[in-house]
Each structure stands twice: as structure tokens, then as C-alpha cells.
Design a protein around this motif. Structure first.
Motif, short mmCIF file in Angstrom:
data_model
loop_
_atom_site.label_atom_id
_atom_site.label_comp_id
_atom_site.label_asym_id
_atom_site.label_seq_id
_atom_site.Cartn_x
_atom_site.Cartn_y
_atom_site.Cartn_z
N ALA A 81 0.82 -1.21 0.00
CA ALA A 81 0.00 0.00 0.00
C ALA A 81 0.86 1.26 0.00
O ALA A 81 0.55 2.24 -0.69
N ALA A 82 1.96 1.23 0.76
CA ALA A 82 2.87 2.38 0.78
C ALA A 82 3.51 2.58 -0.59
O ALA A 82 3.62 3.72 -1.08
N ASP A 83 3.95 1.49 -1.20
CA ASP A 83 4.54 1.58 -2.54
C ASP A 83 3.53 2.14 -3.54
O ASP A 83 3.89 2.94 -4.41
N ILE A 227 -4.57 -2.79 -13.26
CA ILE A 227 -3.67 -2.87 -12.10
C ILE A 227 -2.46 -3.72 -12.43
O ILE A 227 -1.31 -3.35 -12.17
N ILE A 228 -2.71 -4.88 -13.01
CA ILE A 228 -1.62 -5.80 -13.35
C ILE A 228 -0.76 -5.23 -14.47
O ILE A 228 0.48 -5.32 -14.43
N ALA A 229 -1.39 -4.62 -15.47
CA ALA A 229 -0.64 -4.05 -16.60
C ALA A 229 0.31 -2.94 -16.15
O ALA A 229 1.40 -2.77 -16.71
N HIS A 230 -0.07 -2.21 -15.11
CA HIS A 230 0.79 -1.15 -14.58
C HIS A 230 1.90 -1.69 -13.70
O HIS A 230 2.76 -0.93 -13.25
N ARG A 234 -0.31 -7.50 -7.33
CA ARG A 234 -1.44 -8.27 -7.86
C ARG A 234 -2.57 -8.40 -6.84
O ARG A 234 -3.74 -8.57 -7.20
N GLY A 235 -2.22 -8.34 -5.56
CA GLY A 235 -3.24 -8.46 -4.54
C GLY A 235 -4.32 -7.41 -4.64
O GLY A 235 -5.47 -7.65 -4.27
#
Length: 241
Positions: A81-83, A227-230, A234-235
Motif C-alpha cells: 500500500a505504501a509503494d 492494475i496488473i498491466a501497470h 497483484r493483490g
């Protein structure tokens, strides 16, 4: 009669937000409020903020907005989440950053209070931590109705002559009885955690005091794929399902 929409925790989920706003238009609301966390977790923070602002939605600050400006608080986030917040900062404009980080900690309007975490103005405290202390929570603020987010869950507390009761908050209509105080956990648009993956928001008719919870389907796969493409964790995609 005035009808207001209440939403929270959009979390950069543009597909969910678009569908919620389209549904909101069909409900003929007069004003709309977002209880913070417009960003974080999701892949389109700038687009979400632009849409909320363009539609005139009144927004309070959430803990993810605070995480943009407070490095000490950011250290309390889990690492993914921080990342994600650090990446989010790179994805939004300077003007958007300034707007997000200047949101009020709470809003009072129409005789209601709107706050991200816990009344009167906490953006970090979780409601569930105070389940055994709710009489004290009700004593902290004056309004008869308060809406909170933050937990991504749904629920409602009532207080009558100091006696507090806990209630479910189902899809559809719930009457907020007059003469009773209500604390409503409104759920999440962008990352629900109540066991139902549709985007959640509420519409309150201030005249009848009927709160209608709207459960809105949206293209989950499109958001998850982005989300995955960026290259984000993955969570954050898996949690949408």
C-alpha cells in the motif's frame, strides 16, 4: 425534498466510480459527498479525482490522502500500500496533489456529519475497534446522523437514550428513525470488503429519512487488468473479485 448521495473509498477505481455516478444520476440526487480515500490501490487516481471534482462531489480527507503528505504516517501502511501511494504521487498532477491534501477532515451539511474514519474528525481510526465503546463515540459529536467509511464494510449503529444497538445495512431501503441517532458505515466504491464485489454507495432522502443502499455492478476485469498491466501489486487486483 433533498436527496443526497454518500460514497467512500473510491481508491482509484475509475470503472466503479463511473458506474456509481451514472446510477446516482438516475436517482435524482441534489448533492453528493465522498468520505475520502479517492486514491490508493487503484490504477486511475487522476481520472477519479477529475471526475469527482468535475461532478461537484464534496470530498473529505481519507488516510490515503494523508499518506501523500505525512511520511511518518505512510510508514504505518503495509509495504504494497505504501509503494502504491508513492506511485500514485507520480501519477497525479501537482494541482491534484494540492487539492487532495487540502481536503477537510470532516464535513457537516444537511444536519449530517461526513468523516472518513471516526467522528468527529478522525481519518485514521477504524470504527470496528470501538464496537464496545460506541456510547462514547456518539457523545463526541452533535449531529443525529453521521456517515463514515475507511473499513470498506457496511453497517449501522443507533443510539437511543444512551442505549446503543448494532444493525446490518442491506441493499435497498433502511429507515433512519427520527428521534434516534445513527452512525452509518457506508461501504466502498472501489474495493468493497463486505463479501459482495459490487460498488456501494447510499442515497438519503432527508425528508423521509430513508437511506437506500445501492449495489452497482461494474467491469471488474477491466480495472483488475489495468492494475496488473501497470505492474502494481497483484493483490490489489485479486481483492476486487
Amino acid at each position: 425534498m433533498t436527496r443526497i448521495a454518500i460514497m467512500s473509498d473510491v481508491h482509484g477505481n475509475f470503472e466503479a466510480l463511473k458506474e456509481v455516478l451514472a446510477d446516482m444520476d438516475r436517482q435524482s440526487v441534489d448533492a453528493a459527498y465522498c468520505l475520502g480515500d479517492m486514491i490508493g490501490y487503484g490504477p486511475q487516481p487522476q481520472e477519479c479525482v477529475d471526475l469527482l471534482r468535475g461532478r461537484g462531489v464534496e470530498c473529505s480527507m481519507g488516510n490515503h490522502e494523508q499518506g501523500l503528505i505525512n511520511i511518518h504516517y505512510l510508514r504505518g501502511f503495509n509495504q504494497p500500500a505504501a509503494d502504491m501511494l508513492r506511485r500514485t504521487r507520480e501519477m497525479i498532477s501537482e494541482e491534484t496533489y494540492e487539492w487532495l491534501t487540502s481536503r477537510p477532515k470532516s464535513i457537516v451539511a444537511h444536519g449530517c456529519r461526513f468523516v472518513h474514519g471516526l467522528p468527529p474528525d478522525s481519518i485514521t481510526e477504524y470504527l470496528w475497534k470501538y464496537r464496545d465503546e460506541m456510547a462514547g463515540i456518539f457523545a463526541r459529536y452533535a449531529e443525529d446522523v453521521c456517515f463514515v467509511g475507511h473499513t470498506h464494510d457496511l453497517g449501522r449503529y443507533t443510539s437511543l437514550r444512551g442505549k446503543v444497538a448494532r444493525h446490518a445495512l442491506p441493499e435497498g431501503e433502511t429507515v433512519l428513525e427520527d428521534g434516534v441517532r445513527h452512525l452509518v458505515n457506508i461501504g466502498a466504491v472501489g474495493q468493497p470488503r463486505d463479501g459482495n464485489n459490487r460498488a456501494k454507495y447510499g442515497v438519503l432522502d432527508l425528508g423521509s429519512r430513508i437511506l437506500t443502499m445501492r449495489f452497482v455492478p461494474y467491469d471488474i476485469k477491466k480495472t483488475a487488468d489495468l492494475i496488473i498491466a501497470h505492474g502494481f501489486h497483484r493483490g490489489f487486483a485479486d481483492r476486487l473479485w
